[in-house]
Write an enzyme that holds these catalytic residues in place. Sequence first.
Site, short mmCIF file in Angstrom:
data_model
loop_
_atom_site.label_atom_id
_atom_site.label_comp_id
_atom_site.label_asym_id
_atom_site.label_seq_id
_atom_site.Cartn_x
_atom_site.Cartn_y
_atom_site.Cartn_z
N GLY A 46 -4.11 0.82 8.21
CA GLY A 46 -4.06 2.08 8.94
C GLY A 46 -5.00 3.08 8.30
O GLY A 46 -5.40 2.90 7.14
N GLN A 51 -7.55 11.52 5.97
CA GLN A 51 -8.04 10.78 4.80
C GLN A 51 -9.56 10.81 4.67
O GLN A 51 -10.09 10.44 3.62
CB GLN A 51 -7.57 9.33 4.84
CG GLN A 51 -6.08 9.19 4.63
CD GLN A 51 -5.66 7.74 4.73
OE1 GLN A 51 -5.42 7.24 5.82
NE2 GLN A 51 -5.57 7.05 3.60
N CYS A 91 -1.42 3.15 -0.42
CA CYS A 91 -2.24 4.05 0.40
C CYS A 91 -3.68 3.99 -0.10
O CYS A 91 -3.91 4.01 -1.31
CB CYS A 91 -1.72 5.47 0.30
SG CYS A 91 -2.68 6.67 1.25
N LEU A 92 -4.63 3.94 0.83
CA LEU A 92 -6.04 3.91 0.45
C LEU A 92 -6.45 5.19 -0.29
O LEU A 92 -7.43 5.18 -1.04
CB LEU A 92 -6.92 3.73 1.69
CG LEU A 92 -6.78 2.39 2.42
CD1 LEU A 92 -7.50 2.43 3.75
CD2 LEU A 92 -7.30 1.25 1.55
N HIS A 137 0.35 11.52 6.85
CA HIS A 137 -1.00 12.02 6.51
C HIS A 137 -1.38 13.19 7.40
O HIS A 137 -1.95 14.18 6.92
CB HIS A 137 -2.04 10.91 6.72
CG HIS A 137 -2.18 9.97 5.56
ND1 HIS A 137 -2.49 10.38 4.28
CD2 HIS A 137 -2.09 8.61 5.50
CE1 HIS A 137 -2.57 9.32 3.49
NE2 HIS A 137 -2.32 8.23 4.20
O1 GNR Z 1 -3.51 -0.33 3.94
C1 GNR Z 1 -2.41 0.23 3.88
N1 GNR Z 1 -1.31 -0.51 3.62
C2 GNR Z 1 -0.04 -0.03 3.80
C3 GNR Z 1 0.99 -0.78 3.28
C4 GNR Z 1 2.28 -0.37 3.41
C5 GNR Z 1 2.56 0.79 4.09
C6 GNR Z 1 1.54 1.57 4.60
C7 GNR Z 1 0.25 1.16 4.45
S1 GNR Z 1 -1.01 2.12 5.12
C8 GNR Z 1 -2.33 1.68 4.06
C9 GNR Z 1 -3.62 2.30 4.54
C10 GNR Z 1 -3.52 3.79 4.44
O2 GNR Z 1 -3.58 4.40 3.41
N2 GNR Z 1 -3.30 4.44 5.56
O3 GNR Z 1 -3.13 5.76 5.55
NI NI Z 2 -2.43 6.22 3.52
#
Ligand code: GNR
Ligand code: NI
Length: 169
Positions: A46, A51, A91-92, A137
């Site tokens: 996602g 972001q 989260c990225l 976010h």
């Molecule tokens: O890549 C993502 N993996 C994830 C794993 C568990 C719960 C949520 C996520 S979202 C994350 C990518 C991201 O930071 N999206 O905002």
């Molecule tokens: Ni995230």
Amino acid sequence: MAILEILHFPDPRLREKAEPIANIDRDLETFIDDLFETMYDAPGVGLAATQVGVARRVAVMDCSDDKNTPIVMINPEIIETGELVDVDEGCLSVPDHYDSLKRYEWVRFRAQDRRGETYEMEASGLLAQCVQHEIGHLDGELYIDKLSRLKRERIRRKREKAERQAAKS
Ligand code: GNR
Ligand code: NI
């Protein structure tokens, strides 16, 4: 198409509350394509506009195994939820950290698609988790806000150190 720079905690732009999107135009469509390209490249399941420093209410997701089920959420809202369950999340924008927290195990949400059509969808498992994470976010929240202050401060110090090391090289 372009790969956009993903902001990292504690960048203050991750704390902005995103504005609703009133009209869907060519620029927004291009931006959505860029969000997908950036998300698949990362790789992640996602990505929210917040972001990449754009405070508007749009996010993309693809939680399928074959990465062939793209979902666009414009102005998303959760309208019904199941029970809270323990899940693992990352989260990225918070690299190299995963932690356990509570999320609704299923959600029903409403959003607009890339053509501006309103749809409703029920999601469970990872997709449900992702919907909650991306809407967070758009409200300026991060999953680490649900952890203890001590953990969050430890992550902040680790991130600041990593950013300093990256700046040197
Ligand atoms: O890549 C993502 N993996 C994830 C794993 C568990 C719960 C949520 C996520 S979202 C994350 C990518 C991201 O930071 N999206 O905002
Ligand atoms: Ni995230």
